[in-house]
Design a protein around this motif. Structure first.
Motif, PDB file in Angstrom:
ATOM      1  N   UNK A  52     -13.192  -9.524  -0.797  1.00 36.26           N
ATOM      2  CA  UNK A  52     -11.999 -10.385  -0.827  1.00 36.26           C
ATOM      3  C   UNK A  52     -12.373 -11.848  -0.614  1.00 36.26           C
TER       4      UNK A  52
ATOM      5  N   UNK B 132      -9.180  -8.761  -6.948  1.00 34.57           N
ATOM      6  CA  UNK B 132      -8.821  -8.672  -5.536  1.00 34.57           C
ATOM      7  C   UNK B 132      -8.098  -7.357  -5.261  1.00 34.57           C
ATOM      8  N   UNK B 133      -7.256  -6.940  -6.201  1.00 32.69           N
ATOM      9  CA  UNK B 133      -6.545  -5.667  -6.000  1.00 32.69           C
ATOM     10  C   UNK B 133      -7.542  -4.525  -5.861  1.00 32.69           C
TER      11      UNK B 133
ATOM     12  N   UNK C 126     -13.722  -6.185   2.646  1.00 29.49           N
ATOM     13  CA  UNK C 126     -13.445  -7.513   3.189  1.00 29.49           C
ATOM     14  C   UNK C 126     -14.386  -8.551   2.583  1.00 29.49           C
TER      15      UNK C 126
ATOM     16  N   UNK D 286      -7.621   4.760  -6.634  1.00 33.77           N
ATOM     17  CA  UNK D 286      -6.801   5.039  -7.823  1.00 33.77           C
ATOM     18  C   UNK D 286      -7.315   4.290  -9.054  1.00 33.77           C
TER      19      UNK D 286
ATOM     20  N   UNK E 143      -5.274 -13.426   1.930  1.00 34.64           N
ATOM     21  CA  UNK E 143      -6.220 -12.317   2.006  1.00 34.64           C
ATOM     22  C   UNK E 143      -6.074 -11.556   3.316  1.00 34.64           C
TER      23      UNK E 143
ATOM     24  N   UNK F 104      -3.590  -8.982   3.082  1.00 34.63           N
ATOM     25  CA  UNK F 104      -4.067  -7.782   2.412  1.00 34.63           C
ATOM     26  C   UNK F 104      -5.101  -7.040   3.246  1.00 34.63           C
ATOM     27  N   UNK F 105      -5.879  -7.794   4.032  1.00 31.81           N
ATOM     28  CA  UNK F 105      -7.024  -7.191   4.720  1.00 31.81           C
ATOM     29  C   UNK F 105      -6.590  -6.166   5.766  1.00 31.81           C
TER      30      UNK F 105
ATOM     31  N   UNK G 164      -0.072  -5.842  -2.972  1.00 34.21           N
ATOM     32  CA  UNK G 164      -1.047  -6.762  -3.580  1.00 34.21           C
ATOM     33  C   UNK G 164      -0.449  -7.395  -4.828  1.00 34.21           C
ATOM     34  N   UNK G 165       0.363  -6.652  -5.572  1.00 36.33           N
ATOM     35  CA  UNK G 165       0.973  -7.240  -6.772  1.00 36.33           C
ATOM     36  C   UNK G 165       1.887  -8.401  -6.396  1.00 36.33           C
TER      37      UNK G 165
ATOM     38  N   UNK H  19      -5.567  -2.904   4.347  1.00 32.03           N
ATOM     39  CA  UNK H  19      -6.726  -2.326   3.679  1.00 32.03           C
ATOM     40  C   UNK H  19      -7.614  -1.582   4.659  1.00 32.03           C
TER      41      UNK H  19
ATOM     42  N   UNK I 250      -1.271   4.421  -1.410  1.00 28.11           N
ATOM     43  CA  UNK I 250      -1.991   3.613  -2.388  1.00 28.11           C
ATOM     44  C   UNK I 250      -1.020   2.834  -3.270  1.00 28.11           C
TER      45      UNK I 250
ATOM     46  N   UNK J 280      -0.295 -11.322  -5.453  1.00 26.07           N
ATOM     47  CA  UNK J 280      -0.984 -11.856  -6.625  1.00 26.07           C
ATOM     48  C   UNK J 280      -0.011 -12.553  -7.577  1.00 26.07           C
TER      49      UNK J 280
ATOM     50  N   UNK K  93      -9.279  -3.877  -2.529  1.00 24.03           N
ATOM     51  CA  UNK K  93      -8.556  -3.073  -1.537  1.00 24.03           C
ATOM     52  C   UNK K  93      -9.016  -1.634  -1.715  1.00 24.03           C
ATOM     53  N   UNK K  94      -9.967  -1.226  -0.886  1.00 20.50           N
ATOM     54  CA  UNK K  94     -10.665   0.040  -1.128  1.00 20.50           C
ATOM     55  C   UNK K  94      -9.733   1.227  -1.390  1.00 20.50           C
ATOM     56  N   UNK K  95      -8.716   1.459  -0.559  1.00 15.97           N
ATOM     57  CA  UNK K  95      -7.879   2.645  -0.801  1.00 15.97           C
ATOM     58  C   UNK K  95      -7.149   2.572  -2.148  1.00 15.97           C
ATOM     59  N   UNK K  96      -6.772   1.365  -2.539  1.00  9.40           N
ATOM     60  CA  UNK K  96      -6.129   1.223  -3.841  1.00  9.40           C
ATOM     61  C   UNK K  96      -7.142   1.461  -4.956  1.00  9.40           C
TER      62      UNK K  96
ATOM     63  N   UNK L 292      -7.189 -11.817 -10.083  1.00 12.09           N
ATOM     64  CA  UNK L 292      -6.268 -11.167  -9.138  1.00 12.09           C
ATOM     65  C   UNK L 292      -6.392  -9.641  -9.196  1.00 12.09           C
TER      66      UNK L 292
ATOM     67  N   UNK M 197       0.160  -0.159  -1.377  1.00 10.84           N
ATOM     68  CA  UNK M 197      -0.846  -1.224  -1.434  1.00 10.84           C
ATOM     69  C   UNK M 197      -0.794  -1.935  -2.780  1.00 10.84           C
ATOM     70  N   UNK M 198      -0.579  -1.150  -3.824  1.00 12.06           N
ATOM     71  CA  UNK M 198      -0.478  -1.732  -5.165  1.00 12.06           C
ATOM     72  C   UNK M 198       0.681  -2.724  -5.223  1.00 12.06           C
TER      73      UNK M 198
END
Lengths: 208, 629, 360
Positions: B317, B363-364, B314, B373, C103, C106-107, C49-50, C110, C42, C53, B367-370, B360, C45-46
């Protein structure tokens, strides 16, 4: 700025350390350096706390068993006193009383040397117990934290001595007043760091 | 003093530069050495891309490849990007605030020489048994396991150059706090000065943790301590924390001055005041502040636990907000302006989409879980190159074009500049855009080779071709520099015609005392205000013409840094049984350093005065003497 | 010049689209073809967020393109002095508030996902008979190879992880030497393998690996760990629960002595030269200097990344350094007591190793 300009107690400014642009720059710069030093010691403290009592399996030394308060308490008192004597020295600097300033600085240096001597004695004692620099992560963190402080004490003492000798013949002027002031400021900083070391390493170590 | 403008021999010039304490000459030293290291780092980058051009390539061996990636990262960050930015800070910032020099000219020189010797020491590893090979992040367990002296070169070299950077940071802070011209309030400072200020504050607070980490590393490797030795109770995660507590602010140390350069460019070449100056200033401060609270986002996969990961996600971000504010203010600056597409401006314009793309993806990854990867895959490689190349390097190239006339008094060719721009810009996107996908396709970073059956071949080839484009761009830039220097067409005070800040009010290059009379600042973009009011004299002055006090040059900074360089060799070989002389070298080196420090403290250095008559005489000759005696 | 710039941007967009459409990578390893809950979360989330963004990029691009098209000096004239606007509080508010809203979008996922993916509380839960409800695998990373121990089942293997599909599998990760990172891209994100502490997480495997072109998922080391970091691969075989149980049972038996004559020779050589570091029985808990070779014949690769055939195996035994620089396995000559293995001995060793199998 004229180095040969003679001052009397009357013509001497209230804040000689910041009376010139050079002095002002040194003053601000030195405070910033102390900020960096604070972060330095913060990193060392954090590492020490993370590695406290950590060592190879079956390590016999712990902070609670190793440290003894009486000696360290004496060291603390000596260093605190030396901070006070350096305040007296600066008091006389601001009053343009060079001799008294030198005398109080001399006392400060003597107290600092005593502190350093006791620290060397303490380290030597631990090494003889088998708690050397390479003994464990705990010992490495301890020696580097306390030793870095010790190195600062040594540097502070050398600084005082160099200033006292260099200026013994020519007295106070606008060129060296900021230098004396900053050396004293540095000495206070070292003192504050020691208070933290005393608390975090020794008191918290002995109490557990 | 009166024989200022004589022709000098090479030796005299060399001695002049070795002893100079003039911020403009130190800037040139930073520019040359930073530029040199940039070429070295670029060469390493090309080797990396050649190796990864195709699956199973054997152009480089595994060990050598690791040395090259380590040195590429370390060189580019510490020895190229930072000093190049320091070059512009040194050259321009004192001029922008109307100062005659920085607060501590002697320390300025010391800072440069420490950086220089640290960088040379680090690169000597190539010729003395192998370069460091644990990545620029130098994670502790691998670093301790690394054989040879590579890691020692890294730790000692960065310690020395780090001291230099710290000194520079303090110097700039004091300069900005104490030496602004009358009327130059904080909220009238040009944005480049502001970003220099915040970046210097970050240097001040971020470099000590790195130094401490490096000290632990040196002690562990060379003096048998146990900070990172797990069997002895040590903990390697401490290194990761210390490194990233430094490492994340370091990113902002690099990008903020680049933001500053772009801000200047947008205003100049749109012929318009910066939109939302106040917002830009506070966004800069906020970015600097948040920079210290997000380091653990580099460590999401370390296993710090979900609470730490969520908090740092957080916090990370939030940084997007002030960064976004900056982007929109820049857009609104050019909006309604009159855009001149000079090379510098084209770089600035190209920076916006490039940096937004890098932002950007940042920011992606917040996102910790992302990030589980994306971390340590080619996605992150793409991301930070978008930020560093698309932000910092474009900023440096733009700054080079913008400030070249102010630093050297000649204009780089705009035509060749455009050629460089297009090659570099296309090459940059070609190289790195595709790497996002390599990362998503599962390619880890720092791999020296890859098997053909993983679907990565084509993209790696495209990426390598892109790198070639960038290299061509840089070669054209070098040609440009040489041609410009040879032609030597001199320019006046304000070669772009639309200069807004104080540096454009004085000759190019400025005389060594900068301002014969300290100017009076009457608002933001003070020179523009005078121009618009039709002030024929250029500026209004805050003082009558009078004697100017200047510092003496000194060889001591060079000697002092050389002492550290010598001592580093002693420390490096300290534990080698075959080199009993190491201790002596260590002592001699430290002796040189502390000895010269003592000389410096015992010997009075009161500087000298330029008299009013000399100033008048110099003004008649064009007012740009370099003070060389 | 301007025309060039817009053209180029169009071109860039087209290329980007082309690249994206040209594929999502290989299904054995691509994060874009998720094969389990973790990777799917995951991936979602990708995508989320894409989308956010892309919205940001579109807004910026529109303002950007309009600005550089409309306000060119060549169009406005050389002498035009624009109005020196100070700023706008209203606009500043908008571009502070809108990103904060974005945000927040997204938060929330997340934070939810961070805690969800780290939830290993069910790891040690047991049923009435005291058996664990979930499979746990202890992963130990060594310089350039991986050991997989199944503590509940009392078996161990290396380089090829075998897991049941459609259930949660928990992992304990620790390193035997330096830091590594455990990553199966198409199944879930990575977790570091530290030397000082055990890291725990879980993965789910939705797809039997037999459906993949090469029959296995690809696993990677994702933390630089020395020269052969790039080659520190492992493979993952996911099978349904029934098949997995059969595999476990087979692994729990001590291996039969070699049947074929050539393989018998090989077994003898192995007993002289290799057994100091390598076990051939899957029973036990691992911890030997070299990878466990039980069921070697069933594996998909040699050393985690080389073709699985006898020729490659022989080359590997003769000179492992040539293939995996910096690994700790001595060359054939050293293992054979100072003399290189003869061609015949190598044939025998290869035949023996390939005969180690638990699959019918």
């Amino acid at each position: 700025m004229d180095i040969n300009k003679r001052y009397t107690a009357q013509s001497w400014p209230d804040h000689p350390e910041t009376a010139t642009l050079e002095g002002k720059n040194k003053f601000v710069g030195f405070w910033l350096l102390l900020a960096a030093e604070t972060v330095t010691f913060a990193s060392l403290f954090a590492t020490y706390l993370a590695l406290k009592d950590k060592g190879p399996s079956g390590m016999e030394f712990t902070a609670a068993g190793l440290f003894e308060l009486p000696l360290v308490f004496a060291m603390t008192m000596i260093l605190l006193t030396s901070s006070l004597t350096s305040v007296y020295a600066m008091y006389h600097m601001k009053n343009h009383n060079f001799k008294a300033m030198q005398a109080w600085l001399g006392i400060t240096v003597l107290l600092g040397l005593t502190f350093l001597g006791l620290e060397i004695y303490e380290f030597n004692h631990y090494v003889h117990l088998g708690f050397g620099f390479t003994h464990s992560a705990f010992s490495s963190a301890f020696y580097v934290l306390v030793g870095t402080h010790g190195a600062h004490v040594l540097f502070g003492l050398s600084w005082f001595i160099a200033l006292m000798i260099r200026n013994s013949k020519r007295g106070l002027n606008m060129y060296n007043a900021p230098k004396f002031y900053l050396a004293a400021l540095y000495w206070h900083f070292i003192d504050v760091v020691w208070v933290f070391i005393f608390t975090v390493v020794y008191l918290m170590g002995v109490i557990g | 003093m009166s024989s200022l403008a004589q022709k000098k021999g090479f030796g005299a010039v060399l001695w002049d530069y070795l002893t100079t304490v003039d911020h403009k000459k130190i800037a040139i030293l930073y520019l040359i050495s930073g530029g040199f290291f940039f070429l070295v780092g670029g060469l390493e980058a090309m080797l990396i891309r050649i190796q990864l051009m195709k699956a199973g390539n054997d152009f480089l061996s595994a060990g050598l490849y690791n040395e090259i990636i380590t040195m590429h990262g370390t060189t580019m960050i510490f020895l190229a990007a930072m000093p190049l930015l320091l070059a512009f800070m040194n050259a321009i910032m004192p001029l922008q605030i109307g100062a005659r020099d920085v607060a501590f000219p002697f320390l300025n020189s010391l800072g440069f020489w420490l950086f220089f010797f640290g960088g040379i020491f680090l690169n000597l590893s190539w010729f003395m048994g192998g370069a460091p090979d644990a990545g620029w992040t130098n994670y502790a367990s691998l670093a301790l396991a690394s054989e040879g002296h590579g890691i020692d070169f890294y730790a000692l070299g960065l310690t020395i150059s780090g001291f230099g950077t710290l000194i520079a940071g303090i110097n700039f802070l004091v300069t900005i706090i104490n030496m602004r011209a009358p009327g130059m309030t904080y909220m009238r400072m040009p944005l480049f000065t502001w970003t220099t200020f915040v970046a210097s504050a970050l240097i001040l607070l971020a470099f000590p943790p790195l130094t401490i980490g490096l000290f632990f590393m040196i002690f562990d490797r060379l003096f048998d301590s146990n900070f990172f030795v797990v069997e002895m109770g040590g903990n390697t995660i401490i290194w990761e924390h210390l490194f990233w507590i430094f490492g994340h602010p370091e990113v902002y140390i690099l990008i903020l001055p680049a933001f500053g350069i772009f801000s200047e460019i947008f205003a100049i070449f749109s012929r318009k005041r910066l939109f939302g100056y106040t917002a830009l200033v506070f966004a800069t401060i906020l970015i600097g502040f948040y920079g210290f609270m997000v380091w653990a986002h580099h460590m999401f996969t370390v296993g710090l636990g979900p609470t730490a990961n969520a908090v740092f996600a957080l916090a990370t971000m939030i940084i997007a907000v002030p960064t976004g504010i900056k982007i929109f203010n820049w857009l609104l600056t050019i909006w309604g302006g009159s855009i001149q597409f000079s090379v510098a401006m084209v770089y600035a314009i190209a920076f916006i989409p490039s940096f937004v793309a890098g932002g950007v993806t940042g920011v992606m990854q917040a996102i910790a879980p992302l990030d589980y990867q994306l971390h340590d895959s080619y996605f992150i490689v793409a991301h930070f190159h978008y930020v560093i190349v698309g932000g910092v390097v474009l900023g440096l190239l733009a700054g080079t074009h913008l400030y070249w006339p102010k630093m050297f008094g000649t204009m780089l060719s705009e035509k060749l500049g455009m050629v460089t721009f297009w090659f570099f810009f296309i090459g940059f996107h070609l190289t790195f855009f595709i790497q996002h996908f390599l990362g998503l396709f599962g390619m880890p970073r720092r791999v020296y080779t890859f098997n053909a059956d993983q679907g990565w071949d084509l993209y790696n080839l495209i990426s390598s071709v892109g790198a070639l484009f960038m290299a061509i761009g840089i070669i054209v830039l070098l040609v440009n520099v040489v041609l410009t220097t040879v032609k030597n067409v001199r320019v006046g005070n304000d070669p772009w015609g639309d200069g807004r800040t104080l540096e454009w009010a004085i000759p190019s290059p400025p005389p060594f005392y900068n301002f014969a009379q300290t100017p009076l600042v009457r608002g933001l973009d003070t020179y523009w205000i005078e121009k618009m009011e039709g002030n024929k004299e250029g500026m209004i002055y805050a003082e009558p013409l009078g004697d100017i006090h200047m510092p003496n040059g000194s060889i001591i900074p060079f000697v002092m840094s050389f002492g550290m360089f010598v001592a580093a060799f002693g420390a490096l070989y300290f534990m080698d049984d075959t080199k009993p002389w190491a201790l002596a070298v260590l002592v001699i080196g430290l002796g040189i350093t502390f000895g010269s420090m003592l000389v410096r403290s015992l010997k009075d250095d009161l500087g000298f005065y330029i008299t009013k008559e000399e100033l008048i005489e110099d003004a008649k000759r064009g007012g740009n003497t370099d003070g060389h005696k | 010049m301007m025309k060039g710039l817009t053209n180029w941007r169009l071109f860039a967009l087209m290329t980007a689209l082309l690249v994206f459409l040209s594929g999502c990578g290989r299904e054995e390893i691509s994060t874009l073809i998720p094969a389990g809950k973790v990777a799917q979360d995951q991936f979602n989330l990708l995508i989320l967020s894409s989308i956010v963004m892309t919205f940001v990029i579109i807004v910026v691009s529109i303002i950007f393109v309009l600005a550089i098209v409309k306000f060119r000096r060549s169009k406005l004239g050389e002498d035009m002095i624009p109005e020196q606007v100070e700023g706008s509080a209203k606009l500043e508010f908008i571009w502070t508030a809108v990103p904060i809203v974005l945000l927040l979008i997204l938060a929330v996922p997340t934070v939810y996902s961070t805690f969800d993916l780290a939830d290993v509380t069910a790891m040690d839960s047991v049923n009435e008979e005291g058996e664990q409800n979930h499979l746990t695998v202890n992963v130990t990373a060594y310089l350039y190879w991986w050991e997989f121990e199944y503590p509940e089942q009392g078996i161990v293997t290396a380089q090829e992880l075998v897991v049941p599909t459609d259930e949660r599998v928990y992992f304990n990760l620790i390193s035997a030497d330096i830091k590594h990172s455990f990553w199966i891209p198409s199944v879930g994100g990575k977790l570091d393998v530290n030397p000082e502490n055990v890291n725990k997480f879980y993965l789910e495997f939705d797809k039997p690996s037999s459906e993949l072109e090469t029959g296995v998922f690809y696993g990677k080391c994702a933390e630089l760990c020395g020269p052969s970091h790039a080659l520190m691969d492992f493979k993952v075989k996911s099978v349904d629960r029934e098949e997995f149980d059969q595999w476990v049972t087979a692994m729990q038996e001590e291996p039969e002595p070699a049947a074929e004559a050539l393989a018998q020779d090989g077994e003898e050589i192995f007993a002289n030269s290799c057994i100091g570091c390598h076990a051939v029985s899957g029973v036990g808990s691992g911890g030997m200097a070299g990878p466990n070779l039980a069921a070697f014949g069933d594996r998909n690769r040699i050393a985690g990344f080389l073709e699985h055939d006898e020729e490659t195996l022989k080359n590997w035994i003769e000179d492992p350094q040539q293939y995996k620089p910096g690994n700790l396995m001595p060359d054939g000559e050293t293992n054979n007591g100072g003399e290189p293995f003869s061609e015949q001995e190598l044939d025998a060793l290869a035949a023996y190793l390939m005969s180690l199998t638990v699959e019918e």
